[in-house]
Scaffold this motif. Sequence first.
Motif, mmCIF file in Angstrom:
data_model
loop_
_atom_site.group_PDB
_atom_site.id
_atom_site.type_symbol
_atom_site.label_atom_id
_atom_site.label_comp_id
_atom_site.label_asym_id
_atom_site.label_seq_id
_atom_site.Cartn_x
_atom_site.Cartn_y
_atom_site.Cartn_z
ATOM 1 N N HIS A 1 -22.997 -7.160 80.940
ATOM 2 C CA HIS A 1 -23.254 -7.960 82.122
ATOM 3 C C HIS A 1 -22.918 -9.484 81.806
ATOM 4 N N GLY A 2 -21.966 -10.329 82.433
ATOM 5 C CA GLY A 2 -21.930 -11.633 82.362
ATOM 6 C C GLY A 2 -20.964 -11.843 81.165
ATOM 7 N N THR A 3 -20.739 -13.273 80.938
ATOM 8 C CA THR A 3 -19.815 -13.530 80.081
ATOM 9 C C THR A 3 -20.198 -14.709 79.109
ATOM 10 N N THR B 1 -18.933 -7.470 83.900
ATOM 11 C CA THR B 1 -19.001 -7.980 85.091
ATOM 12 C C THR B 1 -19.424 -9.725 85.033
ATOM 13 N N SER B 2 -18.985 -10.300 86.229
ATOM 14 C CA SER B 2 -19.271 -11.602 86.467
ATOM 15 C C SER B 2 -18.757 -11.983 87.728
ATOM 16 N N SER B 3 -19.218 -13.286 88.095
ATOM 17 C CA SER B 3 -19.112 -13.672 89.351
ATOM 18 C C SER B 3 -17.778 -14.514 89.290
ATOM 19 N N SER B 4 -17.012 -14.841 88.527
ATOM 20 C CA SER B 4 -15.980 -15.588 88.490
ATOM 21 C C SER B 4 -14.721 -14.682 87.824
ATOM 22 N N LYS C 1 -13.334 -16.011 84.640
ATOM 23 C CA LYS C 1 -14.048 -15.649 83.554
ATOM 24 C C LYS C 1 -13.780 -14.142 83.202
ATOM 25 N N THR D 1 -13.195 -4.823 84.450
ATOM 26 C CA THR D 1 -13.618 -5.962 84.939
ATOM 27 C C THR D 1 -14.189 -5.807 86.378
ATOM 28 N N ASN E 1 -16.007 -8.014 89.469
ATOM 29 C CA ASN E 1 -16.549 -9.656 90.086
ATOM 30 C C ASN E 1 -17.617 -8.882 91.069
ATOM 31 N N PHE F 1 -18.094 -20.136 79.173
ATOM 32 C CA PHE F 1 -17.783 -18.826 78.816
ATOM 33 C C PHE F 1 -18.125 -18.581 77.151
#
Length: 331
Positions: free
Chosen positions: A165-167, A188-191, A194, A206, A208, A323
């Motif tokens: 989860h996340g970058t 996963t990411s909100s960007s 990224k 991937t 979002n 990142f």
Amino acid sequence: MKQAVLQSGKGIETLEIREVAMPQPGPGEALVRLQAATLNFRDLIMAKGLIPGIAKEPELVPLSCAAGMVEAVGDGVTRVKAGDRVTPQFTIGWITGAQPTPTMLGGSIDGVAQQYAIYPAESLVLNPDELGDLEAATLACAALTSWSALTGFRPTGPGDWILAHGTGGVSIAALQFAKAMGAQVIVTSSSDAKLSRARSLGADVTVNYRTTPNWAAAIRDAIGGAKITNVIDTVGATQFADNASLLVEGGQLSAIGMLGSEFSWTRQDPRVDLKPIGVGNRDQHEAMLAFIVAHRIKPVVDVVYDLDRIRDAFQMLESGQFFGKVGVNLL
């Protein structure tokens, strides 16, 4: 020498740079000229008091991850010598086996946001020539946490599905390590930007989570069911149920972070092998370094600030607009 200091739990605005005397090593100790450091989310925990009572009071030299060169050694030191390139352990004195002490840099004791520091020589790890100081400075906390999650309980291997989860530093290190181990990795990411960078590092799937709120269903559809063997959980309990639904029976949930809520450490589910991850010891750090060299892994540092701008580095960390890792030049 220059040294950064903050008022524990009172915010990043209390950060200041001071001029202090250079320390001298005693028996069994080494003086290290620290050259580069990186930040972790735990540095915000200490600065903002997000977990009361764990930071040195009333003041703290922040940061836990650095690399530098041995300047001098005290009597009886044989592990290192002047001129050696080294990294201090995140947990001082944790050489092998289970963690014997909570003596953690940038938390219960002063950290590495300074130009020189004294360490027990046995708590120094020799850095390989293949890694620059800034790259080596990414490893002591975030990367070693990922290494422990992927190797300490359920060894990761070809064909495994790993969800990171996340970058940030933990997840990007997990992506790099898991791909080198032959696993398939979901990030996963909100960007979207990224996520594109994550794919360039080998991410197989991937998602979002901002544009796809039901991200767990999207992952399940992408991989054909609940096939994940290990979740690198940097977010916390708020995602526990979704993470559990994606794991194979008995799959590992590596409880690492609290970016979105409290830690997942106390949650229970009969399908889940929940493992709280506590960084790692010197033996694990050295094994990780050997793996990094063998697989030619290059740690990712996104942006670097001079020590005089350490408050800006903290603000970048807090913003989440990076990142991999945020670095600090200590020279």
